[in-house]
Design an enzyme around this catalytic site. Structure first.
Site, short mmCIF file in Angstrom:
data_model
loop_
_atom_site.label_atom_id
_atom_site.label_comp_id
_atom_site.label_asym_id
_atom_site.label_seq_id
_atom_site.Cartn_x
_atom_site.Cartn_y
_atom_site.Cartn_z
N SER A 341 0.83 -1.19 -0.02
CA SER A 341 -0.06 0.18 -0.10
C SER A 341 0.96 1.34 0.12
O SER A 341 1.99 1.20 0.50
CB SER A 341 -0.91 0.07 1.29
OG SER A 341 -1.51 1.20 1.28
N ASP A 342 0.22 2.47 -0.30
CA ASP A 342 0.85 3.57 -0.25
C ASP A 342 0.52 4.36 0.63
O ASP A 342 -0.47 3.82 1.32
CB ASP A 342 0.70 4.37 -1.68
CG ASP A 342 -0.68 4.89 -1.94
OD1 ASP A 342 -1.44 4.36 -1.15
OD2 ASP A 342 -0.99 5.30 -3.04
N THR A 343 1.03 5.38 1.11
CA THR A 343 0.64 6.14 2.41
C THR A 343 -0.68 6.55 2.43
O THR A 343 -1.30 6.82 3.42
CB THR A 343 1.66 7.28 2.85
OG1 THR A 343 1.88 7.92 1.71
CG2 THR A 343 3.10 6.77 3.21
N THR A 345 -3.42 5.46 0.92
CA THR A 345 -4.48 4.56 1.31
C THR A 345 -4.73 4.54 2.76
O THR A 345 -5.74 4.07 3.24
CB THR A 345 -4.25 3.19 0.51
OG1 THR A 345 -3.67 3.61 -0.81
CG2 THR A 345 -5.20 2.16 0.53
#
Length: 929
Positions: A341-343, A345
């Site tokens: 995941s990216d931040t 999300t």
């Protein structure tokens, strides 16, 4: 001159719609009676929508119910039943013939109803995430449903957007569009606005943007010239019925194995028929044995049960904001081992600038979210900062008629010019804006840019007023490859705005503002501003120390710079940004983590699923967030930067991908390589992303997850799963429901197939031992109907287990068609066969009555099926735990209870109702029996 749309405009549109590329865009605007700057007026929009209709495809009508039923009969088990019915009819056994045909039709109807219902549900889920379009109407940028577009609308295009209609481009800036859906070409097309030759083929129309294509990079503006079926894509779609088939790889394999099994049984039945004739038995008797063998081998209703299980699972996910776009991903969800995941999300997407560093001074900003209520304070002496409301139209403080804040001098004994420039850079180098809605500000555009607008308002700066005196002349939009954005501005000073000069720290008429990742900005700066606005040598060490200080607090840090240009500069190029920038300052943006993310991460870890962060943020920021969430891998939090990954070979990258938790400043190519590296290690990877540069990794991952609201059109089109609430915690719901579907599919297979196996063994033993067959063909049909409806279908409604998010809930490397389930089916089939034949033989030897023996054997067999159902259901395990005095609540399983009750009622009718006795050859039983 107003042109009547129903005559001149529509006629022009229809007669020359394939020649728009040959017409200059200003002439197109004239022909469609629209303004190239302000777009259509609201009144004109309403009139045209009434006359033109919605921007949507009208596909040809779907298949009739008779054709759909005919398609269901392509399944071998159904046409075998039809064939057997035909043979029985020829031989004069009309009851058998009607029963076989009725069973075939019933199966076909159930399958069609369930598939149609499920397919409609999935199609509705996909359509629920409505496509949006950015347009200019009444001179304002608005975001509307794409289906509301009409000819003449002025559409804005940005990277990641789906082109919503056919457009004649009126302006472009490094605009590249992928037109694979129309031309089949994978390479994006560089777009321009020049008029082309009349005979230019569609694939070469560089001044057109066609519906269904995707913006890969850059920005553009175009006039809608065709909508719906009149678009180039619409002409193709009219010939094709868009439909979602409710099928998965497992169901394909199941149908394949079912066919093989059926053919094997046909061979076995043929051998049994020949063997029986050799033993002197009549051909009619042996034919009945053959029919019984074939019917027992067909798992009537299993396909329907599997379809219902998938459909119910998809509906459950939708209720939990998980929208399935591609059904095969349901099976993969249950086996997920790594989530990337990216931040963004993980957070609430409520960006707030909390710290600013400019002129070598630090400032603290209070207030949260997109509310302009708040103050900028100078650290140390808590001095509030406000620039007098000179560019503020409304909202902050009391202002005089001249526009000066009455308390300005009191609050600002000394103005930090660098701070003012930093706030102005964030306000002007910006493609977003605020709109009031229900007494609060709503960001139209990027949320990070919204935070920059809000913090400037807290200091008394207004975007609209500042843009009026410093108009935007050109823009280089943000692109992941360059990690920066730039805008070119002029100055327009008139009598009303003559005090602008006090807000401009130099006399240059034109300037460039740049914002982006700190590393990119710092590498291009040679000078910086002090607090008085004087140019001093760039002190990179002090800036980097400040960046690390902000990043350690979990803040996303943006750098800001400017460059002064001459009067003859009217456009921007990348070369302008390569060097000689003047560093202005830093802004640290806080985005709070969602509260439910903490619980989700703990749940993933307890389920044996790793959570990794792949982000474009600074490594210190990403590590700080990862520590808050507890994302350690084996009590270690290993972090890598994109530069480190770029130097690794395949083996080193695979090791880093497995051991690492945080991957910062990662490029799209590196993100894709990380996914591939994890997959090479045997991991089943789910990746969450919402940007255009996430498309490649979303496509490569086993499960691509996009944000249903904030995601770009390209990301949503590529993804397998959409999160309707843009919430990372919804991924937990997706995996949990995926595991529940897997569990229920496994239970259905393990429940239905052993019954068919038991019937087959009982009939085969009867033939081999020269006995009357233990079960008549119609009795086998009855057992299959009751088993697959009253008992098996309730398994599709089974709730999730309490241990569903434990590591052993889904052994991802053991597929449904594994050796374990094969032996389980074989053993239970053997038990069922021996039970059926043994009970039949025992009663027959005691009473000499074949009908009675068959009836009691069937009733005993169904009793064992009920016990088997309880043993594999959540209800049964809960009851067992209760009997062991364990403190556990009985789960709500009404479907199982209803199924058992219906089965008991049906079996009583089977033996006690005279009509059923005559139809199935059963006999009434007394209480002792």
């Amino acid at each position: 001159m107003a042109i009547s749309l129903d005559k001149s405009v529509i006629n022009t549109y229809q007669s020359s719609r394939t020649q728009w590329h040959h017409v200059h865009f200003r002439e197109v605007a004239f022909l469609l009676d629209t303004n190239i700057e302000t777009g259509l007026a609201s009144a004109e929009v309403e009139r045209r929508q009434t006359e033109v209709g919605l921007n949507e495809f009208t596909n040809k009508q779907g298949k009739s119910i008779w054709l759909r039923l005919k398609m269901q009969f392509s399944q071998p088990n159904l046409y075998i039943l039809v064939l057997l019915g035909a043979i029985e009819a020829i031989l004069g056994f009309r009851t058998y013939a009607i029963a076989f045909w009725g069973m075939a039709i019933l199966n076909a109807v159930i399958l069609d109803l369930q598939e149609s219902s499920a397919e409609r549900s999935i199609a509705a889920v996909v359509e629920a995430v409505a496509k949006k379009a950015n347009v200019i109407r009444d001179g304002k940028k608005v975001r509307i449903p794409a289906q509301e577009l009409i000819p003449g609308d002025l559409v804005l295009l940005n990277a990641g957007d789906l082109v919503p209609a056919d457009l004649r481009l009126a302006s472009t800036h490094n605009l590249q569009i992928n037109e694979f859906s129309l031309t089949g070409e994978l390479e994006p097309v560089q777009k321009s606005t020049i008029s082309l030759n009349e005979n230019t083929p569609l694939a070469k129309c560089c001044n057109m943007a066609y519906a269904g294509s995707f913006v890969i990079s850059g920005q553009g503006k175009g006039i809608v010239v065709a909508t719906g079926n009149s678009t180039e894509l619409g002409k193709v779609s009219r010939c094709v019925k868009q439909q979602t088939r409710l099928s998965t790889p497992f169901m394909w394999k199941f149908n394949y194995y079912s066919q093989i099994l059926l053919y094997m049984v046909l061979v076995l039945a043929s051998l049994t028929f020949v063997l029986g004739l050799g033993q002197g038995r009549s051909w009619s008797e042996m034919f009945e044995v053959v029919v019984a063998l074939v019917v027992s081998a067909i798992p009537q209703g299993l396909s329907a049960v599997l379809t219902i299980t998938l459909a119910i699972g998809v509906a459950r996910m939708a209720r939990r904001h998980v929208l399935i776009c591609k059904l095969p991903v349901v099976e993969k969800l249950s086996g997920t081992t790594v989530i990337c995941s990216d931040t963004e999300t993980l957070t609430e997407n409520q960006m707030t600038v909390q710290l600013i560093w400019a002129g070598e001074q630090r400032y603290v900003v209070d207030g949260l979210g997109y509310s302009s209520n708040g103050t900028i304070w100078e650290t140390g002496n808590r001095q509030p900062v406000h620039f007098g409301g000179r560019f503020l139209n409304f909202g902050l403080g009391k202002t005089s008629e001249s526009g000066n804040d009455l308390n300005f001098k009191q609050h600002n004994p000394k103005i930090n010019i660098a701070l003012r420039e930093c706030l102005m850079a964030g306000l002007l180098c910006n493609n977003s804006h605020l709109e009031p809605k229900q007494n609060q500000w709503v960001v139209v555009g990027d949320r990070t840019e919204g935070a920059l607008i809000i913090v400037a308002r807290k200091a008394g700066l207004s975007q609209s007023s500042l843009t009026e005196v410093m108009p935007k002349l050109d823009v280089i939009p943000f692109e992941s490859n360059f990690q920066s954005m730039a805008t070119l501005h002029g100055t327009k000073i008139n009598d009303k705005r003559k005090n602008i000069s006090s807000f401009i720290s130099d006399s240059s008429e034109k300037r460039i503002y740049v914002k982006g990742s700190v590393e990119v900005i710092l590498n291009r700066c040679r000078q910086m501003l002090d607090s008085d606005g004087n140019l001093i040598p760039f002190n990179r060490v002090s800036v980097e120390l400040e960046v690390e200080t902000l990043a350690k607090q979990g803040l996303r840090v943006l750098g800001f710079a400017k460059k002064l240009m001459g009067d003859n500069c009217n456009s921007l190029a990348r070369e302008h940004l390569e060097s000689d920038l003047i560093f202005i300052g830093l802004q640290g943006i806080f985005d709070p983590l969602r509260k439910e993310v903490f619980t989700a991460v703990r749940s993933f870890h307890s389920a044996g699923i790793q959570v990794k962060m792949i982000t474009k943020d600074h490594i210190v920021t990403a590590v700080a967030i990862a520590k808050k969430l507890g994302l350690q891998n084996k009590n270690q939090l290993l972090a890598f930067e994109g530069q480190q990954l770029a130097r690794m070979n395949a083996r080193e990258l695979a090791q880093a991908a497995r051991a690492g938790v945080v991957f910062a400043r990662v490029t799209p190519v590196q993100k894709l390589r990380l996914v591939e590296a994890l997959q090479s290690e045997g991991e089943i990877v789910a990746i969450a992303g919402d940007k255009v540069n996430d498309a490649a990794s979303l496509r490569q991952a086993n499960i691509g997850i996009a944000m249903g609201d904030a995601g770009t059109d390209l990301a949503k089109e590529t993804a397998d799963v959409l999160l309707g609430d843009d919430n990372f915690a919804s991924i937990e719901a997706a995996i949990e429901e995926g595991r529940t579907i897997y569990q229920n599919l496994r239970r259905a297979i393990a429940f239905i197939l052993p019954m068919n196996g038991g019937e087959l063994i009982a009939v085969l033993l009867s033939a081999l031992m020269l006995r009357e067959i233990a079960l008549l063909p119609l009795q086998i049909l009855w057992l299959n109907i009751v088993n697959s409806t009253a008992l098996a279908i309730p398994l599709a409604f089974e709730p999730k287990s309490r241990q569903m998010m434990f590591p052993d809930a889904r052994r991802c490397h053991k597929p449904l068609q594994s050796q374990q389930i094969f032996w389980q089916i074989l053993i239970v089939s053997a038990f069922n066969g021996i039970l059926l034949f043994g009970m039949y033989e025992w009663i027959f030897q005691k009473t000499g009555q074949v009908a009675l023996a068959r009836t009691i054997a069937i009733q005993m067999f169904m009793a064992s099926r009920i016990i088997h159902l309880l043993s594999i259901s959540n209800l049964g395990s809960t009851i067992t735990a209760k009997l062991k005095s364990q403190a556990i609540s009985i789960q709500n399983s009404p479907a199982i209870v209803i199924g058992i009750f219906c089965t008991l009622v049906l079996q009583v009718l089977f033996s006690q109702w005279s009509f059923m006795n005559a139809l199935f050859g059963s006999v009434p039983l007394n209480l002792n029996q």
